[in-house]
Design a protein around this motif. Structure first.
Motif, PDB file in Angstrom:
ATOM      1  N   LEU A   1     -54.271  71.829 -33.293  1.00 30.03           N
ATOM      2  CA  LEU A   1     -54.215  73.286 -33.234  1.00 30.03           C
ATOM      3  C   LEU A   1     -55.579  73.887 -33.569  1.00 30.03           C
ATOM      4  O   LEU A   1     -56.025  74.836 -32.903  1.00 30.03           O
ATOM      5  N   VAL A   2     -56.279  73.329 -34.571  1.00 27.75           N
ATOM      6  CA  VAL A   2     -57.616  73.846 -34.903  1.00 27.75           C
ATOM      7  C   VAL A   2     -58.519  73.732 -33.675  1.00 27.75           C
ATOM      8  O   VAL A   2     -59.270  74.663 -33.333  1.00 27.75           O
ATOM      9  N   ASP A   3     -58.416  72.621 -32.978  1.00 32.62           N
ATOM     10  CA  ASP A   3     -59.200  72.411 -31.764  1.00 32.62           C
ATOM     11  C   ASP A   3     -58.896  73.517 -30.738  1.00 32.62           C
ATOM     12  O   ASP A   3     -59.802  74.152 -30.183  1.00 32.62           O
ATOM     13  N   LEU A   4     -57.614  73.784 -30.528  1.00 30.69           N
ATOM     14  CA  LEU A   4     -57.220  74.809 -29.553  1.00 30.69           C
ATOM     15  C   LEU A   4     -57.689  76.196 -29.974  1.00 30.69           C
ATOM     16  O   LEU A   4     -58.089  77.017 -29.147  1.00 30.69           O
ATOM     17  N   LEU A   5     -57.661  76.434 -31.287  1.00 30.70           N
ATOM     18  CA  LEU A   5     -58.118  77.736 -31.790  1.00 30.70           C
ATOM     19  C   LEU A   5     -59.623  77.881 -31.600  1.00 30.70           C
ATOM     20  O   LEU A   5     -60.114  78.938 -31.193  1.00 30.70           O
ATOM     21  N   GLU A   6     -60.344  76.798 -31.892  1.00 31.79           N
ATOM     22  CA  GLU A   6     -61.807  76.870 -31.758  1.00 31.79           C
ATOM     23  C   GLU A   6     -62.229  77.021 -30.303  1.00 31.79           C
ATOM     24  O   GLU A   6     -63.257  77.615 -30.007  1.00 31.79           O
ATOM     25  N   ARG A   7     -61.436  76.485 -29.402  1.00 28.16           N
ATOM     26  CA  ARG A   7     -61.731  76.671 -27.971  1.00 28.16           C
ATOM     27  C   ARG A   7     -61.238  78.027 -27.469  1.00 28.16           C
ATOM     28  O   ARG A   7     -61.308  78.294 -26.267  1.00 28.16           O
ATOM     29  N   ALA A   8     -60.653  78.795 -28.357  1.00 27.92           N
ATOM     30  CA  ALA A   8     -60.082  80.106 -27.999  1.00 27.92           C
ATOM     31  C   ALA A   8     -59.011  79.968 -26.916  1.00 27.92           C
ATOM     32  O   ALA A   8     -58.827  80.870 -26.103  1.00 27.92           O
TER      33      ALA A   8
ATOM     34  N   GLU B   1     -54.796  69.687 -45.671  1.00 31.46           N
ATOM     35  CA  GLU B   1     -54.843  71.006 -46.327  1.00 31.46           C
ATOM     36  C   GLU B   1     -55.963  71.911 -45.776  1.00 31.46           C
ATOM     37  O   GLU B   1     -55.722  73.099 -45.521  1.00 31.46           O
ATOM     38  N   PRO B   2     -57.192  71.383 -45.573  1.00 36.82           N
ATOM     39  CA  PRO B   2     -58.234  72.283 -45.045  1.00 36.82           C
ATOM     40  C   PRO B   2     -57.852  72.882 -43.693  1.00 36.82           C
ATOM     41  O   PRO B   2     -58.061  74.075 -43.448  1.00 36.82           O
ATOM     42  N   GLN B   3     -57.287  72.047 -42.824  1.00 37.61           N
ATOM     43  CA  GLN B   3     -56.896  72.562 -41.498  1.00 37.61           C
ATOM     44  C   GLN B   3     -55.774  73.593 -41.622  1.00 37.61           C
ATOM     45  O   GLN B   3     -55.781  74.624 -40.957  1.00 37.61           O
ATOM     46  N   ILE B   4     -54.819  73.290 -42.507  1.00 37.59           N
ATOM     47  CA  ILE B   4     -53.692  74.225 -42.659  1.00 37.59           C
ATOM     48  C   ILE B   4     -54.192  75.564 -43.194  1.00 37.59           C
ATOM     49  O   ILE B   4     -53.811  76.633 -42.715  1.00 37.59           O
TER      50      ILE B   4
ATOM     51  N   GLU C   1     -55.075  81.004 -43.027  1.00 34.75           N
ATOM     52  CA  GLU C   1     -55.813  82.020 -43.782  1.00 34.75           C
ATOM     53  C   GLU C   1     -57.113  82.484 -43.133  1.00 34.75           C
ATOM     54  O   GLU C   1     -57.608  83.550 -43.455  1.00 34.75           O
ATOM     55  N   GLN C   2     -57.695  81.630 -42.266  1.00 37.62           N
ATOM     56  CA  GLN C   2     -59.043  81.980 -41.813  1.00 37.62           C
ATOM     57  C   GLN C   2     -59.152  82.312 -40.336  1.00 37.62           C
ATOM     58  O   GLN C   2     -60.231  82.592 -39.846  1.00 37.62           O
TER      59      GLN C   2
ATOM     60  N   ASP D   1     -56.856  84.236 -36.948  1.00 32.28           N
ATOM     61  CA  ASP D   1     -56.389  85.608 -36.733  1.00 32.28           C
ATOM     62  C   ASP D   1     -54.899  85.805 -36.986  1.00 32.28           C
ATOM     63  O   ASP D   1     -54.315  86.789 -36.530  1.00 32.28           O
ATOM     64  N   MET D   2     -54.292  84.879 -37.743  1.00 35.88           N
ATOM     65  CA  MET D   2     -52.865  85.022 -38.001  1.00 35.88           C
ATOM     66  C   MET D   2     -52.585  86.226 -38.911  1.00 35.88           C
ATOM     67  O   MET D   2     -53.328  86.460 -39.866  1.00 35.88           O
ATOM     68  N   PRO D   3     -51.514  86.987 -38.623  1.00 40.14           N
ATOM     69  CA  PRO D   3     -51.169  88.102 -39.524  1.00 40.14           C
ATOM     70  C   PRO D   3     -50.982  87.601 -40.951  1.00 40.14           C
ATOM     71  O   PRO D   3     -50.532  86.481 -41.185  1.00 40.14           O
ATOM     72  N   GLN D   4     -51.313  88.465 -41.894  1.00 39.49           N
ATOM     73  CA  GLN D   4     -51.196  88.136 -43.318  1.00 39.49           C
ATOM     74  C   GLN D   4     -49.750  87.850 -43.698  1.00 39.49           C
ATOM     75  O   GLN D   4     -48.842  88.314 -43.017  1.00 39.49           O
ATOM     76  N   ARG D   5     -49.574  87.173 -44.829  1.00 41.06           N
ATOM     77  CA  ARG D   5     -48.207  87.011 -45.331  1.00 41.06           C
ATOM     78  C   ARG D   5     -47.620  88.398 -45.585  1.00 41.06           C
ATOM     79  O   ARG D   5     -48.351  89.343 -45.914  1.00 41.06           O
ATOM     80  N   GLY D   6     -46.339  88.484 -45.419  1.00 45.11           N
ATOM     81  CA  GLY D   6     -45.717  89.801 -45.535  1.00 45.11           C
ATOM     82  C   GLY D   6     -45.624  90.481 -44.170  1.00 45.11           C
ATOM     83  O   GLY D   6     -44.714  91.244 -43.906  1.00 45.11           O
ATOM     84  N   LEU D   7     -46.607  90.183 -43.305  1.00 47.47           N
ATOM     85  CA  LEU D   7     -46.550  90.740 -41.949  1.00 47.47           C
ATOM     86  C   LEU D   7     -45.975  89.727 -40.972  1.00 47.47           C
ATOM     87  O   LEU D   7     -45.661  90.046 -39.832  1.00 47.47           O
TER      88      LEU D   7
END
Ligand SMILES: Nc1ncnc2c1ncn2[C@@H]1O[C@H](COP(=O)(O)OP(=O)(O)OP(=O)(O)O)[C@@H](O)[C@H]1O
Length: 431
Positions: free
Chosen positions: A298-305, A329-332, A337-338, A340-346
């Motif tokens: 998933l990190v790979d897909l995110l970095e490739r936009a 843990e770093p990837q998660i 958190e880093q 464009d996912m909406p914040q917790r609560g949203l």
């Protein structure tokens, strides 16, 4: 070796749509584009396919977010059992990741949904062991399992699927799966999630977690507001993300989720590492509502936009402790958190873990908002229904030894699904 036995429940009490478990406040607003096809109309067999752009009526109205409390935070109340009042996501009509457009979604003319139950039927007729009903769960033993739920205003558990109105399409799939009644984790998790609450659940493998988080997600997507997905070159915008530690578990979740989502119009796609990315990219381009993924890929897909998380409404982390054990843990944290996912609560977040060590407690307090803490059985234990035994055999004897074990099990009258992992000198699984 881990084994489990087919459930012995025989009295089918067909789940049916009944009273609602949620009462989300809804506001009607019509989608502005005529090309919107609501999920319950997508994917129809050719003979009954309606015109691609049905007129918007009250039965295809959009529902806007009104926030908790009082139901799912995306505002969708449960659909009526007649299918009327279904709402859904027709998002992505412009950019990738949506329905009914050139690059995304199911072009209903040429890309029909494969029946995920087709092989099940073969298996059922071919193997008498599967004649009863699904599954690897022994309900009798589960009946008395201790379940504790703590937190503010914990929604009460349900005793049957009929008590929760998940909608006719989902109910039909529950019937197709031959699920007769919810497992303990499902009894508690489904009402909690349908009420829009965040959840930290400690439950063992094989307890029925997959359905516990998939049912509310699918139902929420079908009944939530129309997603106005951004127009983006080749980026897709899933509405739900299920993170799991391994390719095998991701594939398993994907297979189950496809069954639950069959003919709901909700599209599930899987992406995992260790396999070529191109096929996965093509699947994504055809549209995705629920993305099941391993963290690294998933990190790979995110970095490739190629994937954006900005439309995520539901986040589920399965086997979180295992993901941390595997060093994810770093990837998660990057994903949650880093980017464009909406914040917790949203967003609505469900965290599942067999154990509850300090690192998981930290994740829970960082990722969850006003959550309910659920423990099913003894935290950290493997389920009592699983027999664990270590057998040392010569490499050359692996297959015959396995066959002996399977025959012995059958001779003892134990019918059911068996998954065996044989590992010798590193990773050489036989099955
Ligand atoms: N309510 C139910 N009735 C009958 N069978 C069920 C029910 N819920 C789940 N099952 C079946 O039980 C088996 C185990 O469920 P599932 O895979 O969801 O467990 P899990 O807790 O997610 O396990 P894992 O940690 O391995 O993913 C599956 O074959 C599933 O189809």
């Amino acid at each position: 070796m881990r084994t489990s036995w087919a459930d012995s429940v025989t009295n089918a009490e067909g789940p049916e749509a009944a009273g609602s478990a949620t009462s989300g406040t809804t506001t009607n607003s019509r989608p502005t584009r005529s090309s919107y096809v609501p999920p319950h109309l997508r994917n129809r067999p050719p003979s009954s396919d309606p015109a691609p752009a049905p007129p918007q009526t009250d039965s295809t109205r959009a529902v806007t977010y009104s926030g908790p409390p009082g139901g799912n935070r995306w505002g969708g109340g449960p659909p009526s059992s007649t299918g009327g009042g279904h709402t859904g996501f027709g998002g992505g009509r412009g950019g990738g990741g949506g329905w009914n457009n050139r690059t995304g979604g199911w072009d209903r003319g040429r890309d029909r949904e494969v029946n995920p139950f087709a092989n099940d039927n073969d298996a059922i007729t071919a193997d008498p062991a599967f004649e009863q009903e699904n599954t690897g769960i022994n309900f009798d033993a589960y009946e008395n399992i201790q379940v504790d739920a703590t937190g503010d205003n914990v929604p009460p558990p349900v005793n049957s699927f009929a008590e929760i109105d998940l909608g006719e399409a989902l109910n039909e799939n529950i019937r197709r799966c031959k699920y007769v009644k919810p497992t303990p984790v499902q009894r508690h998790t489904i009402p909690i999630s349908l009420a829009g609450r965040d959840l930290m659940a400690c439950a063992q493998t094989g307890s029925g977690k997959t359905a516990a988080f998939c049912f509310p997600i699918i139902s929420g997507i079908m009944n939530g507001p129309v997603a106005q997905r951004p127009r983006g070159a080749r980026t897709v915008y899933p509405l739900a993300l299920i993170l799991s530690p391994t390719r095998e578990l991701s594939v398993q979740i994907h297979e189950e989720a496809r069954k639950f989502a069959y003919q709901t119009g909700v599209r599930v796609v899987v992406a995992y590492g260790g396999a070529p990315i191109n096929q996965q990219l093509r699947e994504l381009e055809r549209g995705v509502d629920i993305l099941v993924a391993t963290p690294g890929r998933l990190v790979d897909l995110l970095e490739r936009a190629r994937v954006s998380l900005q439309m995520i409404r539901y986040l589920a982390l399965d086997e979180a402790d295992r993901m941390l054990d595997m060093g994810f843990e770093p990837q998660i944290r990057k994903i949650v958190e880093q980017m464009d996912m909406p914040q917790r609560g949203l967003r609505q977040t469900m965290l599942f873990s067999a154990t509850f060590p300090r690192e998981i407690q930290r994740l829970a307090s960082d990722f969850l908002s006003n959550y309910i803490f659920l423990t099913v059985g003894r935290v950290g234990s493997s389920t009592d229904l699983i027999v664990q035994r270590v057998e040392f055999v010569l490499e050359s004897d692996k297959r015959s030894h396995l066959m002996d074990l399977l025959h012995a099990q059958r001779a003892n009258g134990a019918h059911g699904k068996v998954v065996s992992f044989f590992v010798i000198n590193g990773l050489h699984p036989l099955i």
